[in-house]
Design a protein around this motif. Structure first.
Motif: not given
Lengths: 177, 290
Positions: A24-25, A28, A32-33, A46, A50, A53, B24, B27, B30, B32-34, B37, B40
């Motif tokens: 994931a890291r 991401q 995202y792009r 975003r 998310q 993921l 992009v 852009l 963002a 860290d979404l991990v 996630a 979730q």
């Protein structure tokens, strides 16, 4: 072709299963792009990334066993985007009237692109992003979107004509100024 | 991209790609979404389990209903006890959200890290940290931010706010060893408030009557405070503290009264009780400073 530093095609090769967090890291930013090009604004991108993921985490055993984990994630991202668009369209039709879109004659390249992409139907937009941003073959896009290759070819061709009409003028304007 | 593509279409594709590169590039990054996630994803798994359990319950209910009502069933005049409608705790329970631990490298050879523990003990401590982090997140003020475990030691946590402030949080339950209980702490506020040098103290009691005193004290820098409460529990000394963010020059956003409320919470005391009965820290060999 300018180098964009993310190498989606190169990253799509077979890989050994690894921990979800490591995957994931590493993924991401790329997701995202792509999400941004699909939805057109950073916040929604975003959320979409998310959710993608989270779905990967939910099914990580299956996902990590796939030959191409990145391709699996791309499929999840695209299908989540399309499902969300269908849901939003239903909500929109049920509760409100659509407002005007972004101004098409904006000189900013980013806004021009997003405006042009927003003029495409969601599936056509997904095809364009997958083909020309993610460098996916016609066959791959057809498989991912569960349609025929001829559909992908014709949709992409029509979309390119539309996009060229808007981007071409902006490009001349931007480079000429 | 250019597989069997007419030349003018190829040119259009390159143009679109060029615009995409520009888009992009602008852009904003963002965060860290991990971690979010993962939380979730766990919820999604739980919802699926609940849905499956509900479907099974419906199917069983339908079979029971059919056997009672439909012709051929044995329901003619037979009174059956009603099936329990109480949901099973296992199926109705949402899993606790997972808090990705903050990784901190030991700063010296003498500093122990949880990574060096035997696997079973490490797993136990990590599980404790998860429970503690989630509970502290619920009990401490929102200003402390999202509480996450620090993987260096079982007693270390940190709160991270949306503005980027990071507050050190300590939840320690340490076997008191041979230190006499009466000399372990000041369980009552000092009679002379001046001895706190600008700090403050608030007195309280736990549900079992144990006296506790919560302090808000200066952290060396003027106007920057930390908040701490310590109390004796069973064979251990318990401590809960929130420290300032030195980089942001921000005091711990917790009052002594708020910390007292946390340690009086039954769920917090359950955690302390567990840690007292199943120690995870080394015994004290000297009297802790107050």
């Amino acid at each position: 072709m300018p180098e964009n530093g993310r190498g989606p095609g190169a990253a799509a090769g077979p890989r050994a299963p690894e921990s979800f967090e490591a995957f994931a890291r590493a993924s991401q930013k790329r997701l995202y792009r792509t999400a941004y090009l699909l939805c057109g604004d950073a916040d929604t991108a975003r959320d979409l990334t998310q959710t993608t993921l989270a779905k990967m985490f939910q099914h990580w055993r299956r996902a990590s066993a796939a030959d191409h984990v990145e391709a699996y994630a791309r499929t999840v991202l695209t299908r989540t985007y399309l499902a969300e668009r269908r849901r939003r369209l239903r909500d929109l039709l049920a509760h409100s009237r659509p407002g005007p879109g972004p101004s098409p004659d904006h000189a900013d390249l980013r806004v021009t692109l997003l405006s042009a992409l927003a003029g495409l139907p969601p599936r056509a937009r997904a095809m364009v992003v997958l083909r020309y941003w993610e460098d996916q073959s016609v066959e791959s896009v057809a498989t991912l979107l569960k349609c025929s290759e001829s559909t992908v070819k014709s949709q992409c061709s029509r979309s390119l004509v539309k996009l060229r009409a808007q981007l071409g003028e902006a490009h001349v304007y931007a480079t000429g100024s | 991209m250019g597989d069997n593509m007419p030349e003018d279409e190829h040119g259009s594709a390159l143009l679109v790609r060029e615009f995409m590169e520009h888009a992009v590039a602008e852009l904003p990054p963002a965060h860290d979404l991990v971690p979010a996630a993962v939380v979730q994803g766990r919820r999604r798994r739980a919802r699926v389990r609940v849905a499956v359990a509900a479907a099974v319950a419906c199917a069983v209910g339908a079979v029971v209903f059919g056997s009672v009502v439909l012709p051929g069933g044995d329901g003619g005049g037979t009174v059956r006890p009603a099936a329990s409608t109480t949901p099973s705790p296992r199926t109705s329970e949402e899993p606790a959200p997972y808090r990705t631990p903050v990784h901190v490298e030991p700063t010296s050879d003498t500093e122990d890290a949880m990574a060096d523990l035997p696997p079973a003990e490490r797993e136990r401590q990590e599980e404790f940290q998860q429970r503690a982090a989630v509970l502290l997140d619920e009990l401490l003020p929102d200003e402390v931010g999202l509480i996450r475990p620090v993987d260096l030691a079982v007693w270390r946590y940190q709160g991270e706010t949306a503005d980027g402030e990071v507050f050190g949080v300590v939840l320690s339950v340490r076997p008191s060893g041979s230190v006499p209980r009466s000399t372990r702490h000041g369980d009552t506020c000092p009679e002379d408030p001046g001895s706190l040098r600008g700090g403050s103290c608030e007195q309280g009691t736990l549900p079992d009557g144990t006296k506790v005193a919560a302090y808000r004290l200066l952290d060396g820098a003027p106007d920057r405070t930390y908040t701490r409460v310590r109390f004796a529990y069973g064979h251990s000394d318990a401590e809960l503290a929130v420290y300032p963010d030195p980089d942001a020059k921000a005091s711990a956003p917790v009052t002594a009264g708020q910390l007292l409320a946390v340690v009086r919470d039954r769920r917090f005391l359950d955690l302390v009780r567990y840690a007292d009965a199943n120690p995870m820290e080394k015994k004290q060999i000297s009297v802790m400073g107050g």
